[in-house]
Design a protein around this motif. Structure first.
Motif, PDB file in Angstrom:
ATOM      1  N   ALA A 202      -8.284   6.003 -10.051  1.00 30.54           N
ATOM      2  CA  ALA A 202      -8.291   5.820  -8.824  1.00 30.54           C
ATOM      3  C   ALA A 202      -7.183   6.598  -8.152  1.00 30.54           C
ATOM      4  CB  ALA A 202      -8.115   4.190  -8.464  1.00 30.54           C
ATOM      5  N   TRP A 203      -7.566   6.966  -6.917  1.00 32.05           N
ATOM      6  CA  TRP A 203      -6.606   7.868  -5.971  1.00 32.05           C
ATOM      7  C   TRP A 203      -5.242   6.957  -5.866  1.00 32.05           C
ATOM      8  CZ3 TRP A 203      -7.417  12.530  -6.181  1.00 32.05           C
ATOM      9  CH2 TRP A 203      -8.940  13.147  -5.801  1.00 32.05           C
ATOM     10  N   PRO A 204      -4.091   7.303  -5.715  1.00 29.59           N
ATOM     11  CA  PRO A 204      -2.678   6.552  -5.479  1.00 29.59           C
ATOM     12  C   PRO A 204      -3.150   5.615  -4.265  1.00 29.59           C
ATOM     13  CG  PRO A 204      -2.327   8.856  -6.006  1.00 29.59           C
ATOM     14  CD  PRO A 204      -3.946   8.598  -5.718  1.00 29.59           C
ATOM     15  N   THR A 205      -2.566   4.704  -4.272  1.00 32.83           N
ATOM     16  CA  THR A 205      -2.430   3.715  -2.820  1.00 32.83           C
ATOM     17  C   THR A 205      -1.524   3.909  -1.907  1.00 32.83           C
ATOM     18  OG1 THR A 205      -3.746   1.883  -4.315  1.00 32.83           O
ATOM     19  CG2 THR A 205      -2.623   1.325  -2.045  1.00 32.83           C
ATOM     20  N   ALA A 206      -1.571   4.704  -0.861  1.00 33.64           N
ATOM     21  CA  ALA A 206      -0.551   5.098  -0.053  1.00 33.64           C
ATOM     22  C   ALA A 206      -0.112   4.047   0.783  1.00 33.64           C
ATOM     23  CB  ALA A 206      -1.031   6.228   0.868  1.00 33.64           C
ATOM     24  N   ARG A 207       1.235   3.816   1.223  1.00 40.71           N
ATOM     25  CA  ARG A 207       1.418   2.834   1.930  1.00 40.71           C
ATOM     26  C   ARG A 207       2.527   3.340   3.018  1.00 40.71           C
ATOM     27  NH1 ARG A 207       4.032   0.904  -2.296  1.00 40.71           N
ATOM     28  NH2 ARG A 207       5.762   0.095  -1.225  1.00 40.71           N
ATOM     29  N   SER A 208       2.920   2.357   4.159  1.00 38.54           N
ATOM     30  CA  SER A 208       3.736   2.496   5.028  1.00 38.54           C
ATOM     31  C   SER A 208       4.477   1.562   5.567  1.00 38.54           C
ATOM     32  CB  SER A 208       3.384   3.330   6.370  1.00 38.54           C
ATOM     33  OG  SER A 208       2.370   2.209   7.085  1.00 38.54           O
ATOM     34  N   PRO A 209       5.588   1.514   6.303  1.00 36.12           N
ATOM     35  CA  PRO A 209       6.198   0.297   6.472  1.00 36.12           C
ATOM     36  C   PRO A 209       5.460  -0.718   7.341  1.00 36.12           C
ATOM     37  CG  PRO A 209       7.871   1.923   6.507  1.00 36.12           C
ATOM     38  CD  PRO A 209       6.565   2.590   6.361  1.00 36.12           C
ATOM     39  N   HIS A 210       4.601  -0.210   8.199  1.00 31.20           N
ATOM     40  CA  HIS A 210       3.509  -1.009   8.922  1.00 31.20           C
ATOM     41  C   HIS A 210       2.746  -1.579   8.148  1.00 31.20           C
ATOM     42  CE1 HIS A 210       1.024  -2.356  11.861  1.00 31.20           C
ATOM     43  NE2 HIS A 210      -0.215  -1.588  11.554  1.00 31.20           N
ATOM     44  N   THR A 211       2.085  -0.796   6.968  1.00 30.85           N
ATOM     45  CA  THR A 211       1.025  -1.561   6.135  1.00 30.85           C
ATOM     46  C   THR A 211       1.566  -2.679   5.415  1.00 30.85           C
ATOM     47  OG1 THR A 211       0.995   0.427   4.683  1.00 30.85           O
ATOM     48  CG2 THR A 211      -0.745   0.536   6.542  1.00 30.85           C
ATOM     49  N   ASP A 212       2.761  -2.264   4.912  1.00 27.10           N
ATOM     50  CA  ASP A 212       3.403  -3.219   3.962  1.00 27.10           C
ATOM     51  C   ASP A 212       3.536  -4.631   4.734  1.00 27.10           C
ATOM     52  OD1 ASP A 212       3.513  -1.802   1.831  1.00 27.10           O
ATOM     53  OD2 ASP A 212       5.617  -1.063   2.143  1.00 27.10           O
ATOM     54  N   ARG A 214       2.006  -5.503   7.507  1.00 26.62           N
ATOM     55  CA  ARG A 214       0.787  -6.181   7.875  1.00 26.62           C
ATOM     56  C   ARG A 214       0.041  -6.674   6.486  1.00 26.62           C
ATOM     57  NH1 ARG A 214      -3.827  -2.011   9.197  1.00 26.62           N
ATOM     58  NH2 ARG A 214      -3.623  -1.664   7.085  1.00 26.62           N
ATOM     59  N   ALA A 215       0.218  -6.226   5.342  1.00 30.22           N
ATOM     60  CA  ALA A 215      -0.304  -6.945   4.187  1.00 30.22           C
ATOM     61  C   ALA A 215       0.856  -8.344   4.004  1.00 30.22           C
ATOM     62  CB  ALA A 215       0.168  -6.140   2.875  1.00 30.22           C
ATOM     63  N   LYS A 216       1.822  -8.265   4.181  1.00 32.38           N
ATOM     64  CA  LYS A 216       2.790  -9.509   3.845  1.00 32.38           C
ATOM     65  C   LYS A 216       2.278 -10.382   4.984  1.00 32.38           C
ATOM     66  CE  LYS A 216       7.569 -10.927   3.592  1.00 32.38           C
ATOM     67  NZ  LYS A 216       7.406 -12.191   4.401  1.00 32.38           N
ATOM     68  N   LEU A 217       2.240 -10.084   6.202  1.00 29.69           N
ATOM     69  CA  LEU A 217       1.642 -11.209   7.058  1.00 29.69           C
ATOM     70  C   LEU A 217       0.448 -11.774   6.715  1.00 29.69           C
ATOM     71  CD1 LEU A 217       2.561  -9.488  10.339  1.00 29.69           C
ATOM     72  CD2 LEU A 217       3.695 -11.558   9.405  1.00 29.69           C
ATOM     73  N   GLN A 218      -0.583 -11.001   6.236  1.00 32.88           N
ATOM     74  CA  GLN A 218      -1.657 -11.467   5.856  1.00 32.88           C
ATOM     75  C   GLN A 218      -1.735 -12.377   4.630  1.00 32.88           C
ATOM     76  OE1 GLN A 218      -3.977  -7.826   5.126  1.00 32.88           O
ATOM     77  NE2 GLN A 218      -4.913  -7.810   7.299  1.00 32.88           N
ATOM     78  N   ALA A 219      -0.813 -11.932   3.562  1.00 31.33           N
ATOM     79  CA  ALA A 219      -0.890 -12.847   2.462  1.00 31.33           C
ATOM     80  C   ALA A 219       0.174 -14.321   2.924  1.00 31.33           C
ATOM     81  CB  ALA A 219       0.415 -12.056   1.579  1.00 31.33           C
ATOM     82  N   ASP A 220       1.058 -14.211   3.837  1.00 28.63           N
ATOM     83  CA  ASP A 220       1.599 -15.265   4.288  1.00 28.63           C
ATOM     84  C   ASP A 220       0.682 -16.187   4.884  1.00 28.63           C
ATOM     85  OD1 ASP A 220       4.119 -14.429   3.101  1.00 28.63           O
ATOM     86  OD2 ASP A 220       4.903 -13.879   5.208  1.00 28.63           O
ATOM     87  N   HIS A 221      -0.423 -15.751   5.591  1.00 29.42           N
ATOM     88  CA  HIS A 221      -1.267 -16.443   6.246  1.00 29.42           C
ATOM     89  C   HIS A 221      -2.179 -17.322   5.518  1.00 29.42           C
ATOM     90  CE1 HIS A 221      -3.908 -17.722   9.753  1.00 29.42           C
ATOM     91  NE2 HIS A 221      -4.819 -16.922   9.128  1.00 29.42           N
ATOM     92  N   VAL A 222      -2.619 -16.684   4.205  1.00 29.94           N
ATOM     93  CA  VAL A 222      -3.712 -17.206   3.465  1.00 29.94           C
ATOM     94  C   VAL A 222      -2.686 -17.812   2.147  1.00 29.94           C
ATOM     95  CG1 VAL A 222      -5.249 -15.327   4.073  1.00 29.94           C
ATOM     96  CG2 VAL A 222      -3.796 -15.188   2.145  1.00 29.94           C
ATOM     97  N   ALA A 223      -1.508 -18.008   2.152  1.00 32.39           N
ATOM     98  CA  ALA A 223      -0.897 -18.473   0.894  1.00 32.39           C
ATOM     99  C   ALA A 223      -1.017 -20.205   1.074  1.00 32.39           C
ATOM    100  CB  ALA A 223       0.347 -18.312   1.005  1.00 32.39           C
ATOM    101  N   PRO A 224      -1.655 -20.615  -0.113  1.00 31.09           N
ATOM    102  CA  PRO A 224      -1.528 -22.100   0.069  1.00 31.09           C
ATOM    103  C   PRO A 224      -0.435 -22.894   0.282  1.00 31.09           C
ATOM    104  CG  PRO A 224      -1.736 -21.286  -2.281  1.00 31.09           C
ATOM    105  CD  PRO A 224      -1.600 -20.096  -1.346  1.00 31.09           C
ATOM    106  N   THR A 225      -0.618 -24.010   0.831  1.00 30.58           N
ATOM    107  CA  THR A 225       0.544 -24.862   1.227  1.00 30.58           C
ATOM    108  C   THR A 225       0.951 -26.009   0.171  1.00 30.58           C
ATOM    109  OG1 THR A 225      -0.228 -25.007   3.574  1.00 30.58           O
ATOM    110  CG2 THR A 225       1.198 -26.528   2.838  1.00 30.58           C
ATOM    111  N   PRO A 226       2.158 -25.671  -0.396  1.00 34.86           N
ATOM    112  CA  PRO A 226       2.390 -26.467  -1.416  1.00 34.86           C
ATOM    113  C   PRO A 226       2.067 -27.888  -1.402  1.00 34.86           C
ATOM    114  CG  PRO A 226       4.317 -24.952  -0.600  1.00 34.86           C
ATOM    115  CD  PRO A 226       3.380 -24.849   0.075  1.00 34.86           C
TER     116      PRO A 226
END
Length: 226
Positions: A202-212, A214-226
Motif C-alpha cells: 500500500a502507498w504511504p498514508t499522507a497526513r496533515s495537521p488538518h486531516t489529523d 479531522r480524524a480526531k474529531l471524527q473518532a471523538d464523535h463516534v467513541a462509545p460513552t463509558p
C-alpha cells in the motif's frame, strides 16, 4: 490613519483587517501588534484584550484566510462546466490564481497550513478537494483503488506550481497561460491516477495537521460513552 473606521463590538475583525493590510505592505514580519492597533484607531491595550500577542493575531488571520480560500474554491468548482475533470481543474486554477494575485497573504496561509488551527475552518480548502475527488470517483472518472491519498497527490501538484510561480522559479506570461498550465497539470495527475495499478504494498498514508484534527474529531464523535 486607520484602514477602516472601527465600530464598537467589531474590534477583532478590524484588527484582522489591519494585519492583513500590513502583511500585504511589509510582509509577514515587518510590523507589530502596536502598529495594527494604531492603524485600527485603538490603544495597544485594547488590542491585547483580544489577541495576547502579534503571533496570536497572525494565527487568527491565517485561519480566516484559509476559510476564505475554501469559500473561493467551493464557488469555483460550483461554476465549472464541461467534462468530469473540469471541477478539479477549476479548483487548481482558483488556488493558483489566488496565490499569484495575493502573494503575501498566500505565503501567510502556506506557512500556517502546517500548524494546528485555533478555530474550525469551514470550508477548509483540503475538504473541498476531498469532496471533488469523491465526486469524481462516483462519476466514474477515477477508480476507487486510486482514491486513497489522491487528495495529497493533487494538492502537491497544484500547490507546487503555485509555490514555483511565487518564488519566480517558473514564469508564465499571461493569466491564460497560467490557467492552461494548471489544466495540463491537473489532467496529467488525474489521468495518471486513473491508469495506476494497485501496488503490491500500500502507498504511504499522507497526513496533515488538518486531516489529523479531522480524524480526531471524527473518532471523538463516534467513541462509545463509558
Amino acid at each position: 490613519m486607520t484602514d477602516r473606521p472601527y465600530h464598537h463590538g467589531d474590534l477583532p475583525s478590524a484588527l484582522l483587517d489591519a494585519a492583513e493590510s500590513l502583511i500585504r505592505e511589509r510582509g509577514l514580519d515587518g510590523w507589530s501588534l502596536r502598529e495594527a492597533s494604531v492603524r485600527t484607531g485603538v490603544s495597544p491595550s485594547a488590542a491585547y484584550h483580544h489577541f495576547e500577542s502579534r503571533d496570536a493575531l497572525v494565527r487568527a488571520l491565517s485561519d480566516r484566510v484559509l476559510a476564505r480560500l475554501g469559500e473561493r474554491l467551493s464557488r469555483a468548482v460550483g461554476r465549472a462546466k464541461g467534462d468530469r475533470q473540469q471541477r478539479l481543474i477549476a479548483y487548481g486554477r482558483s488556488y493558483v490564481r489566488w496565490a499569484v494575485d495575493d502573494p503575501a497573504i498566500a505565503r501567510l496561509a502556506f506557512g500556517a497550513a502546517g500548524t494546528e488551527p485555533r478555530t474550525t475552518i469551514s470550508p477548509h480548502p483540503h475538504d473541498v478537494l476531498v469532496t471533488e475527488l469523491d465526486r469524481l470517483v462516483d462519476a466514474g472518472g477515477l477508480t476507487p483503488s486510486a482514491r486513497p491519498g489522491a487528495d495529497f497527490v493533487v494538492w502537491a501538484a497544484v500547490h507546487g506550481l503555485a509555490t514555483l510561480l511565487l518564488d519566480g522559479l517558473v514564469h508564465l506570461d499571461t493569466r491564460r497561460d497560467v490557467d492552461r498550465e494548471v489544466e495540463r497539470l491537473v489532467r496529467a495527475v488525474l489521468n495518471g491516477l486513473g491508469q495506476e495499478t494497485p501496488p503490491s504494498q500500500a502507498w504511504p498514508t499522507a497526513r496533515s495537521p488538518h486531516t489529523d484534527r479531522r480524524a480526531k474529531l471524527q473518532a471523538d464523535h463516534v467513541a462509545p460513552t463509558p
